[in-house]
Write a protein that holds these residues in place. Structure first.
Motif, PDB file in Angstrom:
ATOM      1  N   PRO A   1       0.357  -7.389  -3.878  1.00 48.49           N
ATOM      2  CA  PRO A   1      -0.606  -6.981  -4.916  1.00 48.49           C
ATOM      3  C   PRO A   1       0.039  -6.837  -6.297  1.00 48.49           C
ATOM      4  O   PRO A   1      -0.576  -7.197  -7.310  1.00 48.49           O
ATOM      5  CB  PRO A   1      -1.119  -5.625  -4.410  1.00 48.49           C
ATOM      6  CG  PRO A   1      -0.838  -5.625  -2.946  1.00 48.49           C
ATOM      7  CD  PRO A   1       0.435  -6.411  -2.784  1.00 48.49           C
ATOM      8  N   VAL A   2       1.273  -6.321  -6.329  1.00 51.91           N
ATOM      9  CA  VAL A   2       1.984  -6.202  -7.610  1.00 51.91           C
ATOM     10  C   VAL A   2       2.157  -7.588  -8.223  1.00 51.91           C
ATOM     11  O   VAL A   2       1.950  -7.809  -9.418  1.00 51.91           O
ATOM     12  CB  VAL A   2       3.368  -5.543  -7.409  1.00 51.91           C
ATOM     13  CG1 VAL A   2       4.135  -5.480  -8.729  1.00 51.91           C
ATOM     14  CG2 VAL A   2       3.230  -4.158  -6.808  1.00 51.91           C
ATOM     15  N   ARG A   3       2.530  -8.520  -7.370  1.00 50.28           N
ATOM     16  CA  ARG A   3       2.726  -9.893  -7.809  1.00 50.28           C
ATOM     17  C   ARG A   3       1.439 -10.459  -8.407  1.00 50.28           C
ATOM     18  O   ARG A   3       1.451 -11.082  -9.466  1.00 50.28           O
ATOM     19  CB  ARG A   3       3.151 -10.684  -6.572  1.00 50.28           C
ATOM     20  CG  ARG A   3       3.745 -12.008  -6.809  1.00 50.28           C
ATOM     21  CD  ARG A   3       5.223 -11.931  -7.117  1.00 50.28           C
ATOM     22  NE  ARG A   3       5.684 -13.291  -7.362  1.00 50.28           N
ATOM     23  CZ  ARG A   3       5.975 -13.782  -8.550  1.00 50.28           C
ATOM     24  NH1 ARG A   3       5.925 -13.025  -9.617  1.00 50.28           N
ATOM     25  NH2 ARG A   3       6.356 -15.025  -8.696  1.00 50.28           N
ATOM     26  N   LEU A   4       0.336 -10.207  -7.704  1.00 53.99           N
ATOM     27  CA  LEU A   4      -0.953 -10.715  -8.159  1.00 53.99           C
ATOM     28  C   LEU A   4      -1.333 -10.101  -9.510  1.00 53.99           C
ATOM     29  O   LEU A   4      -1.896 -10.761 -10.369  1.00 53.99           O
ATOM     30  CB  LEU A   4      -2.012 -10.367  -7.105  1.00 53.99           C
ATOM     31  CG  LEU A   4      -3.248 -11.239  -6.992  1.00 53.99           C
ATOM     32  CD1 LEU A   4      -2.877 -12.699  -6.855  1.00 53.99           C
ATOM     33  CD2 LEU A   4      -4.083 -10.790  -5.798  1.00 53.99           C
ATOM     34  N   ALA A   5      -1.000  -8.841  -9.677  1.00 54.31           N
ATOM     35  CA  ALA A   5      -1.404  -8.134 -10.895  1.00 54.31           C
ATOM     36  C   ALA A   5      -0.509  -8.464 -12.083  1.00 54.31           C
ATOM     37  O   ALA A   5      -0.959  -8.393 -13.221  1.00 54.31           O
ATOM     38  CB  ALA A   5      -1.380  -6.622 -10.644  1.00 54.31           C
ATOM     39  N   THR A   6       0.750  -8.809 -11.835  1.00 55.30           N
ATOM     40  CA  THR A   6       1.698  -8.957 -12.940  1.00 55.30           C
ATOM     41  C   THR A   6       2.111 -10.393 -13.218  1.00 55.30           C
ATOM     42  O   THR A   6       2.803 -10.651 -14.189  1.00 55.30           O
ATOM     43  CB  THR A   6       2.982  -8.135 -12.677  1.00 55.30           C
ATOM     44  OG1 THR A   6       3.578  -8.616 -11.462  1.00 55.30           O
ATOM     45  CG2 THR A   6       2.677  -6.668 -12.539  1.00 55.30           C
ATOM     46  N   SER A   7       1.712 -11.336 -12.374  1.00 58.91           N
ATOM     47  CA  SER A   7       2.204 -12.706 -12.536  1.00 58.91           C
ATOM     48  C   SER A   7       1.456 -13.474 -13.613  1.00 58.91           C
ATOM     49  O   SER A   7       1.906 -14.526 -14.041  1.00 58.91           O
ATOM     50  CB  SER A   7       2.046 -13.445 -11.215  1.00 58.91           C
ATOM     51  OG  SER A   7       0.690 -13.404 -10.833  1.00 58.91           O
TER      52      SER A   7
ATOM     53  N   VAL B   1      -6.863  -5.608  -9.734  1.00 62.49           N
ATOM     54  CA  VAL B   1      -6.301  -5.743  -8.399  1.00 62.49           C
ATOM     55  C   VAL B   1      -6.235  -4.366  -7.749  1.00 62.49           C
ATOM     56  O   VAL B   1      -5.735  -3.404  -8.348  1.00 62.49           O
ATOM     57  CB  VAL B   1      -4.889  -6.370  -8.445  1.00 62.49           C
ATOM     58  CG1 VAL B   1      -4.273  -6.422  -7.051  1.00 62.49           C
ATOM     59  CG2 VAL B   1      -4.937  -7.767  -9.063  1.00 62.49           C
ATOM     60  N   VAL B   2      -6.761  -4.288  -6.541  1.00 61.27           N
ATOM     61  CA  VAL B   2      -6.677  -3.056  -5.764  1.00 61.27           C
ATOM     62  C   VAL B   2      -5.837  -3.333  -4.528  1.00 61.27           C
ATOM     63  O   VAL B   2      -6.122  -4.254  -3.769  1.00 61.27           O
ATOM     64  CB  VAL B   2      -8.072  -2.554  -5.334  1.00 61.27           C
ATOM     65  CG1 VAL B   2      -7.940  -1.274  -4.508  1.00 61.27           C
ATOM     66  CG2 VAL B   2      -8.953  -2.328  -6.543  1.00 61.27           C
ATOM     67  N   ASN B   3      -4.797  -2.558  -4.366  1.00 59.78           N
ATOM     68  CA  ASN B   3      -3.931  -2.704  -3.202  1.00 59.78           C
ATOM     69  C   ASN B   3      -4.590  -2.033  -2.000  1.00 59.78           C
ATOM     70  O   ASN B   3      -4.755  -0.820  -1.974  1.00 59.78           O
ATOM     71  CB  ASN B   3      -2.570  -2.071  -3.505  1.00 59.78           C
ATOM     72  CG  ASN B   3      -1.596  -2.197  -2.349  1.00 59.78           C
ATOM     73  OD1 ASN B   3      -1.936  -2.777  -1.306  1.00 59.78           O
ATOM     74  ND2 ASN B   3      -0.399  -1.676  -2.535  1.00 59.78           N
ATOM     75  N   ALA B   4      -4.945  -2.838  -1.010  1.00 60.48           N
ATOM     76  CA  ALA B   4      -5.541  -2.291   0.210  1.00 60.48           C
ATOM     77  C   ALA B   4      -4.524  -2.257   1.341  1.00 60.48           C
ATOM     78  O   ALA B   4      -4.880  -2.332   2.518  1.00 60.48           O
ATOM     79  CB  ALA B   4      -6.766  -3.123   0.609  1.00 60.48           C
TER      80      ALA B   4
ATOM     81  N   LEU C   1      -2.358  -0.106  -7.710  1.00 55.00           N
ATOM     82  CA  LEU C   1      -1.331  -0.802  -6.931  1.00 55.00           C
ATOM     83  C   LEU C   1      -0.497   0.135  -6.082  1.00 55.00           C
ATOM     84  O   LEU C   1      -0.026  -0.231  -5.010  1.00 55.00           O
ATOM     85  CB  LEU C   1      -0.399  -1.582  -7.871  1.00 55.00           C
ATOM     86  CG  LEU C   1      -1.104  -2.593  -8.773  1.00 55.00           C
ATOM     87  CD1 LEU C   1      -0.121  -3.190  -9.763  1.00 55.00           C
ATOM     88  CD2 LEU C   1      -1.747  -3.681  -7.933  1.00 55.00           C
ATOM     89  N   SER C   2      -0.278   1.332  -6.578  1.00 60.42           N
ATOM     90  CA  SER C   2       0.585   2.264  -5.869  1.00 60.42           C
ATOM     91  C   SER C   2       0.231   3.665  -6.318  1.00 60.42           C
ATOM     92  O   SER C   2      -0.403   3.861  -7.360  1.00 60.42           O
ATOM     93  CB  SER C   2       2.049   1.931  -6.174  1.00 60.42           C
ATOM     94  OG  SER C   2       2.645   2.912  -6.975  1.00 60.42           O
ATOM     95  N   THR C   3       0.616   4.656  -5.517  1.00 58.17           N
ATOM     96  CA  THR C   3       0.394   6.035  -5.965  1.00 58.17           C
ATOM     97  C   THR C   3       1.598   6.554  -6.723  1.00 58.17           C
ATOM     98  O   THR C   3       1.543   7.622  -7.316  1.00 58.17           O
ATOM     99  CB  THR C   3       0.133   6.967  -4.772  1.00 58.17           C
ATOM    100  OG1 THR C   3       1.251   6.890  -3.877  1.00 58.17           O
ATOM    101  CG2 THR C   3      -1.140   6.593  -4.041  1.00 58.17           C
ATOM    102  N   GLN C   4       2.685   5.781  -6.715  1.00 61.53           N
ATOM    103  CA  GLN C   4       3.889   6.272  -7.390  1.00 61.53           C
ATOM    104  C   GLN C   4       3.689   6.313  -8.895  1.00 61.53           C
ATOM    105  O   GLN C   4       4.230   7.176  -9.575  1.00 61.53           O
ATOM    106  CB  GLN C   4       5.084   5.387  -7.039  1.00 61.53           C
ATOM    107  CG  GLN C   4       6.410   6.103  -7.276  1.00 61.53           C
ATOM    108  CD  GLN C   4       7.602   5.327  -6.751  1.00 61.53           C
ATOM    109  OE1 GLN C   4       7.538   4.110  -6.588  1.00 61.53           O
ATOM    110  NE2 GLN C   4       8.691   6.019  -6.484  1.00 61.53           N
ATOM    111  N   ASP C   5       2.913   5.349  -9.403  1.00 63.54           N
ATOM    112  CA  ASP C   5       2.718   5.331 -10.853  1.00 63.54           C
ATOM    113  C   ASP C   5       1.375   5.956 -11.258  1.00 63.54           C
ATOM    114  O   ASP C   5       0.890   5.745 -12.360  1.00 63.54           O
ATOM    115  CB  ASP C   5       2.835   3.892 -11.384  1.00 63.54           C
ATOM    116  CG  ASP C   5       2.009   2.905 -10.577  1.00 63.54           C
ATOM    117  OD1 ASP C   5       1.061   3.359  -9.898  1.00 63.54           O
ATOM    118  OD2 ASP C   5       2.302   1.703 -10.615  1.00 63.54           O
TER     119      ASP C   5
END
Lengths: 348, 453
Positions: free
Chosen positions: A111-117, A124-127, A5-9
């Motif tokens: 994408p975060v929403r899709l992965a955590t809802s 889920v891959v954030n493109a 989802l992100s590179t931050q995590d």
């Protein structure tokens, strides 16, 4: 790793693992038969709420080289105004058997929403989401930079990071998901990052970011960066008073011929130029710079497929490895080792 | 369905002070003291409970007419009663907008029919909330709804000339302009507080200055024309400072803060869960602390819930697509108890001031917000301050499930609510609605009841 989802995590170990896997995938792409059976029987959906032919075909090529089935779903425009919600769209696709959803969305956080809802179970891959993040772009940038840095240092790139590498990211930081994803990942890998932009195109709240800020591209180049990442600038920004004119932007923050020559003047023979594309030639980058031997633009595109293969492979063959293996072990497949992990296909 | 019963509330701590008995007869408090006796009165054991003047909300979205899928006057006032409120101000952004005498009278009548809380319609300042020309403020003021609070809430009256005229005009009937302070150009496409978190999340920012610059302008306008200004849902530390400065200068400004802005911050937006999407947005810890301090020292006058129910589909989507707003009626008391009382900033007497006396005074509600003493209208809330409960939006009376406090354990529970001497809530559950004796249950003849108070 369940989602990307992100590179931050993303931990350093995970980041290096993805890059190392991508090196192995790159070797596959150099073969005459550019295909692995690793994701045979798995389905990857490219769910694009925003036009991006480049990113979509890159993901499509990556999934196909891993033998996954690919479904492309272009939900153009504002989905809610047209009726179907993100939730319904995603659940519909999952009901058709999607194992991974590669989502591109104009809204930050979709994408975060899709992965955590809890709407779907698929990976889920954030493109690329709004002005938030574009992690696979950052990974392909890091992959490209790591090869450059290894070559500069005379080593092989596998297993290495970007310690000590100096990178300038130039342009519309405020609206750039690439800049954000790049910063977190490049820092995780040990690089030093300078953000160069007009003050109007830096977000309020940037002071806490782990980077140096500069308003002056010439000054940033004089500090001898090992790589310069030019970001796309949309001319519409001009109408919202972010800068007075395209010409002024180009003079002050564009990578023009004069600055290309300045790299030589500074004796920076190894410094490379990157751009995530699509380029506005003549605005943020001159043709001479884009076409120079320093330009990594086409390598970035090529590496994008390898990095996306690595991401899909690690996401889909990770926790479901047993499923993948039992499919790969059926009699008429290629040898199991090649089917489950491309390690033996390693380059070098 | 007796509405003329009498009640003897035994041993409640009156506004948090010593225990006393309260005798309620014919809609009024007829006695406060120790060991009161009353034959025929229903006795309520209030040992351990605190008696408060019925809470008054200056800022409620009841959604009717037009968005009955989100809330109705009936469901919204049920939620109000359960939350300890005896009066709510229904914001004007219904469909059609409450910008004519006809619409405000409709909402007013729906409130009377429901009977769970007094419903005071807020009139729109401009026609259709469009910010272009004044609505017929005088007609709404003179209507049976007797509107005194005018607001384009949801939209800012951003045109300085229009704002000036509105402030001037409502002086004719002692009205007040309740401003939604949001400079529109500075907040185009805004999604959340602009700052460190929005920078990382890549969301368009709603800067504090967009609120503060409008408040600064409006207090100066209010001073210039010597009129009353009320600032809705103050959300930033800078706003508190400007209002403090204005009050020192004697400007007639009052201000409200929501329970959620007293607690929640933009850190919650990292989840991208739209239940945290609200306007004005959740701010920072520094702002939360400044709002609490401003509320404690009287710079901020009242709690306004900004109760904003939405159907679930308006929140089950991408952040940018989601509606702004949170429910608040059924959690307000507990959140204020947690953030203000249990933190030691205020006591229950202050609580009564900020949730009842002051909002009633700003809204010019004659028989709300009165002290708990003989002769006052019997609008009373009984609270168990020792109770603790876990917020479950599905169990609420509001139609909205969009509570940002879902799953949190909160202190304080409303045990009973008396509206005009009638218990709308007993044992923490809805009892029966208030029905005026002279009119009978939903029998029409509204003129008989509309002139009281």
């Amino acid at each position: 790793m369940k989602h990307l989802l992100s590179t931050q995590d993303l931990s350093k170990a995970d980041a290096v693992r993805i890059l190392d896997t991508a090196e192995e995938m790159a070797a596959v792409s150099d073969r005459e038969v550019k295909k692995l059976p690793a994701l045979r029987g798995r389905t990857v959906v490219n769910l694009f709420f925003e036009d991006s032919t480049r990113t979509r075909i890159s993901f499509e090529a990556a999934a196909k080289r891993l033998s996954a089935d690919v479904i492309n779903f272009a939900a153009k425009g504002s989905s809610v105004s047209k009726g179907e919600s993100l939730k319904d769209t995603a659940q519909t696709l999952e009901a058709m058997g999607a194992d991974a959803v590669v989502i591109r969305h104009w809204a930050s956080g979709a994408p975060v929403r899709l992965a955590t809802s809890g709407w779907i179970d698929a990976a889920v891959v954030n493109a690329g989401d709004g002005t938030h993040e574009h992690p696979t772009q950052a990974l392909l940038d890091a992959f490209t930079l790591r090869r450059t840095w290894a070559r500069t240092n005379g080593t092989a790139s596998a297993g290495t990071d970007l310690s000590g590498m100096k990178i300038a990211i130039v342009g519309d930081i405020l609206h750039s998901r690439v800049a954000r994803s790049d910063l977190w990942l490049l820092r995780t890998l040990g690089a030093e990052v300078t953000m160069v932009a007009p003050p109007t195109l830096l977000p309020v709240g940037i002071d806490g970011w782990p980077c140096t800020i500069s308003y002056d591209l010439d000054e940033a180049l004089a500090k001898r960066p090992d790589a310069v990442m030019m970001l796309r600038v949309q001319a519409e920004r001009m109408n919202a008073a972010f800068f007075p004119s395209a010409r002024e932007y180009s003079r002050l923050w564009g990578f023009d011929d004069r600055r290309l020559a300045a790299l030589d003047d500074h004796g920076l023979s190894d410094t490379v130029i990157l751009h995530p594309g699509p380029m506005n030639r003549g605005l943020e980058i001159s043709s001479a710079a884009a076409d120079s031997p320093r330009s990594m633009v086409l390598q970035q595109v090529r590496n994008g497929v390898s990095v996306r293969m690595a991401a899909l492979y690690l996401l889909l063959s990770g926790e479901s490895r047993s499923t993948a293996r039992s499919q790969a072990d059926t009699p008429d497949t290629v040898p199991a080792a090649a089917g489950t992990a491309p390690t033996e296909e390693n380059a070098s | 369905m007796s509405t003329t019963g009498s009640y003897l509330i035994k041993g409640a701590r009156v506004v948090g002070a010593d225990a006393a008995d309260l005798l309620v007869e014919n809609g009024r408090i007829t006695g406060v003291g120790s060991s009161l006796q009353a034959s025929g009165a229903t006795v309520l054991d209030a040992d351990g409970l605190i008696a408060l003047p019925g809470m008054v909300d200056l800022h409620t979205h009841l959604r009717e007419p037009g968005r009955e899928d989100a809330e109705t006057v009936e469901t919204g006032t049920r939620a109000a009663a359960l939350g300890g409120f005896t009066a709510v101000h229904a914001m004007a952004n219904s469909s059609p907008v409450a910008d004519t005498a006809g619409v405000v009278e409709q909402v007013f009548a729906l409130g009377q029919q429901a009977g769970w809380a007094e419903v005071r319609p807020v009139g729109a300042v401009t026609v259709g909330l469009a910010g272009e020309r004044l609505a017929e403020l005088g007609a709404m003021a003179d209507s049976r709804a007797r509107v005194r609070v005018f607001s384009d809430d949801g939209m800012c009256v951003s045109d300085p000339v229009l704002m000036r005229r509105a402030l001037e005009y409502v002086k004719a009937f002692d009205g007040v302009i309740a401003q939604h302070a949001q400079e529109p150009r500075l907040t185009e496409g805004a999604q959340m507080n602009e700052g460190a978190v929005s920078a990382v999340l890549g969301m368009a920012g709603w800067p504090a200055v967009a609120e503060e610059s409008i408040i600064a302008r409006d207090v100066l306008l209010a001073q210039h024309v010597d009129s009353r200004l009320h600032v809705c849902h103050v959300s930033t530390a800078g706003s508190v400072e400007i209002i403090r400065w204005a009050k020192h200068r004697g400007i007639k400004v009052t201000a409200e803060v929501t329970p959620h802005h007293l607690w929640l911050t933009d850190e919650l937006v990292r989840s991208y869960d739209p239940v945290f999407k609200v306007n004005p947005p959740l701010r920072t810890d520094e702002d939360v602390l400044a709002l609490r301090a401003g509320l404690a020292d009287g710079t901020i006058d009242v709690i306004g819930t900004d109760h904003a129910p939405h159907p679930s589909e308006a929140k089950e989507c991408e952040w940018a697509q989601a509606a702004m707003g949170m429910t608040g009626l059924e959690t307000a008391l507990s959140v204020v108890q947690h953030t203000m009382i249990e933190s030691g900033l205020i006591g229950w007497a202050d609580f009564a001031r900020i949730t009842s006396a002051m909002p009633a005074r700003i809204g010019r509600l004659a028989h709300q917000g009165q002290p708990l003493e003989a002769g006052s209208a019997a609008n009373i809330t009984l609270v168990d301050p020792a109770a603790r409960w876990t917020v479950d939006p599905a169990a609420m009376a509001t139609k909205g499930r969009n509570s940002p406090f879902a799953g949190r354990e909160l202190p304080g529970r409303v045990v009973a609510t008396f509206l005009n001497g009638h218990p709308t809530v007993l044992d923490g559950k809805l009892n029966t609605p208030f029905a005026d004796g002279s009119a009978g249950q939903a029998a029409g003849q509204p003129q008989a009841q509309s002139r009281e108070g």
